[in-house]
Design a protein around this motif. Structure first.
Motif, short mmCIF file in Angstrom:
data_model
loop_
_atom_site.label_atom_id
_atom_site.label_comp_id
_atom_site.label_asym_id
_atom_site.label_seq_id
_atom_site.Cartn_x
_atom_site.Cartn_y
_atom_site.Cartn_z
N UNK A 16 0.84 -1.20 0.00
CA UNK A 16 0.00 0.00 0.00
C UNK A 16 0.87 1.25 0.00
N UNK A 17 1.94 1.24 0.78
CA UNK A 17 2.87 2.38 0.81
C UNK A 17 3.50 2.59 -0.56
N UNK A 18 3.92 1.48 -1.19
CA UNK A 18 4.54 1.59 -2.51
C UNK A 18 3.56 2.15 -3.54
N UNK A 19 2.33 1.66 -3.49
CA UNK A 19 1.31 2.15 -4.43
C UNK A 19 1.01 3.62 -4.19
N UNK A 20 0.91 4.00 -2.94
CA UNK A 20 0.66 5.41 -2.61
C UNK A 20 1.81 6.28 -3.12
N UNK A 21 3.03 5.82 -2.96
CA UNK A 21 4.19 6.57 -3.43
C UNK A 21 4.15 6.72 -4.95
N UNK A 22 3.81 5.64 -5.66
CA UNK A 22 3.71 5.71 -7.12
C UNK A 22 2.64 6.71 -7.55
N UNK A 23 1.51 6.69 -6.86
CA UNK A 23 0.43 7.62 -7.19
C UNK A 23 0.86 9.06 -6.96
N UNK A 27 1.14 11.97 -9.76
CA UNK A 27 0.46 13.26 -9.55
C UNK A 27 1.45 14.41 -9.72
N UNK A 28 2.62 14.29 -9.14
CA UNK A 28 3.63 15.33 -9.27
C UNK A 28 4.08 15.50 -10.71
#
Length: 68
Positions: A16-23, A27-28
């Motif tokens: 979940x952390x990895x996916x959130x980081x990718x998102x 976004x950036x």
């Protein structure tokens, strides 16, 4: 991450952390692309490279009609 978790829960948290980081990265990237497009548009406006809005709409409508 909570202290008392199983290995499976830990892996799920990490995923979940990895996916959130990718998102966040995506976004950036999109925000940066928009900033660049805004900068180009602003420069074009400053140089007088503008088209009347009614002309733009007419051209878009023409493209839509041709696409049908």
């Amino acid at each position: 991450m909570p202290a008392n978790i199983t290995d499976l829960e830990k892996r799920l948290w990490e995923a979940a952390d990895n996916e959130a980081f990718k998102l966040l990265q995506e976004r950036e990237r999109r925000i940066e692309e928009l900033r660049q497009k805004i900068a180009v548009g602003t420069e074009q406006i400053e140089q007088g490279e503008v088209i009347d809005g009614e002309i733009v709409i007419a051209r878009l409508q023409e493209k839509l009609w041709k696409a049908r």
